[in-house]
Design a protein around this motif. Sequence first.
Motif, PDB file in Angstrom:
ATOM      1  N   LYS A   1     -38.540  77.667   9.035  1.00  0.00           N
ATOM      2  CA  LYS A   1     -37.994  77.731   7.685  1.00  0.00           C
ATOM      3  C   LYS A   1     -38.083  79.165   7.174  1.00  0.00           C
ATOM      4  CE  LYS A   1     -39.215  73.047   6.336  1.00  0.00           C
ATOM      5  NZ  LYS A   1     -40.028  72.222   5.426  1.00  0.00           N
ATOM      6  N   PRO A   2     -37.205  79.561   6.262  1.00  0.00           N
ATOM      7  CA  PRO A   2     -37.260  80.934   5.745  1.00  0.00           C
ATOM      8  C   PRO A   2     -38.587  81.226   5.053  1.00  0.00           C
ATOM      9  CG  PRO A   2     -35.191  79.887   5.155  1.00  0.00           C
ATOM     10  CD  PRO A   2     -36.053  78.828   5.766  1.00  0.00           C
ATOM     11  N   GLY A   3     -39.207  82.320   5.443  1.00  0.00           N
ATOM     12  CA  GLY A   3     -40.471  82.734   4.852  1.00  0.00           C
ATOM     13  C   GLY A   3     -41.688  82.396   5.690  1.00  0.00           C
ATOM     14  N   THR A   4     -41.561  81.465   6.632  1.00  0.00           N
ATOM     15  CA  THR A   4     -42.718  81.065   7.437  1.00  0.00           C
ATOM     16  C   THR A   4     -43.171  82.206   8.329  1.00  0.00           C
ATOM     17  OG1 THR A   4     -41.915  78.796   7.419  1.00  0.00           O
ATOM     18  CG2 THR A   4     -43.565  79.358   9.070  1.00  0.00           C
ATOM     19  N   VAL A   5     -42.236  82.849   8.994  1.00  0.00           N
ATOM     20  CA  VAL A   5     -42.585  83.946   9.893  1.00  0.00           C
ATOM     21  C   VAL A   5     -43.079  85.143   9.089  1.00  0.00           C
ATOM     22  CG1 VAL A   5     -41.688  85.480  11.676  1.00  0.00           C
ATOM     23  CG2 VAL A   5     -40.932  83.114  11.588  1.00  0.00           C
ATOM     24  N   ALA A   6     -42.514  85.360   7.911  1.00  0.00           N
ATOM     25  CA  ALA A   6     -42.962  86.482   7.068  1.00  0.00           C
ATOM     26  C   ALA A   6     -44.411  86.298   6.653  1.00  0.00           C
ATOM     27  CB  ALA A   6     -42.060  86.601   5.844  1.00  0.00           C
ATOM     28  N   LEU A   7     -44.768  85.066   6.268  1.00  0.00           N
ATOM     29  CA  LEU A   7     -46.169  84.820   5.888  1.00  0.00           C
ATOM     30  C   LEU A   7     -47.101  84.980   7.083  1.00  0.00           C
ATOM     31  CD1 LEU A   7     -45.723  81.766   3.506  1.00  0.00           C
ATOM     32  CD2 LEU A   7     -46.410  84.082   2.898  1.00  0.00           C
ATOM     33  N   ARG A   8     -46.658  84.554   8.257  1.00  0.00           N
ATOM     34  CA  ARG A   8     -47.482  84.713   9.455  1.00  0.00           C
ATOM     35  C   ARG A   8     -47.688  86.197   9.762  1.00  0.00           C
ATOM     36  NH1 ARG A   8     -44.676  83.081  14.515  1.00  0.00           N
ATOM     37  NH2 ARG A   8     -44.114  81.308  13.255  1.00  0.00           N
ATOM     38  N   GLU A   9     -46.631  87.007   9.611  1.00  0.00           N
ATOM     39  CA  GLU A   9     -46.767  88.441   9.859  1.00  0.00           C
ATOM     40  C   GLU A   9     -47.676  89.107   8.836  1.00  0.00           C
ATOM     41  OE1 GLU A   9     -42.825  89.989   9.916  1.00  0.00           O
ATOM     42  OE2 GLU A   9     -42.415  89.245  11.942  1.00  0.00           O
ATOM     43  N   ILE A  10     -47.610  88.661   7.586  1.00  0.00           N
ATOM     44  CA  ILE A  10     -48.497  89.222   6.553  1.00  0.00           C
ATOM     45  C   ILE A  10     -49.946  88.952   6.910  1.00  0.00           C
ATOM     46  CG2 ILE A  10     -49.234  88.931   4.160  1.00  0.00           C
ATOM     47  CD1 ILE A  10     -46.264  88.555   3.455  1.00  0.00           C
TER      48      ILE A  10
END
Length: 141
Positions: free
Chosen positions: A72-81
């Motif tokens: 889902k959009p944002g899941t990978v971004a949170l994981r990278e953060i």
Amino acid sequence: RARDRNPTNATASSSAAGPSATPTRRGGSQGGEAQQTTPPATTTAGRKKGGTKRTKQAMPKSSNKKKTFRYKPGTVALREIRHFQKTTKLLIPAASFIREVRSVTQIFAPPDVTRWTAEALMAIQEAAEDFLVGLFSDAML
């Protein structure tokens, strides 16, 4: 007139409707071999045969290809953060940062200042990355 049209249409449509509704056998094979059959053709009165545009658009282009998994959009971004918050290594590559420091030094410093110690370059890089992280975190407020 209606009686005259119906008998002629009924005979014409049954004989000229194309393939019969029963499957036909192709080839001269007999016995236990697999048989190829043609699907029954159903035509409605008033429509032309060959209206396959609707079926081509509705069917997927390649049905044997499995759909690729997407988060889902944002899941990978949170994981990278979370990943980058745990790490302590520098994010900007050292060679390109040193190259930029040397080019800025040639522009703003006097011509006799051309050498940097490794510790000074690392301190500048850490300070620059700390400043950029603070700038990006303040921008999200």
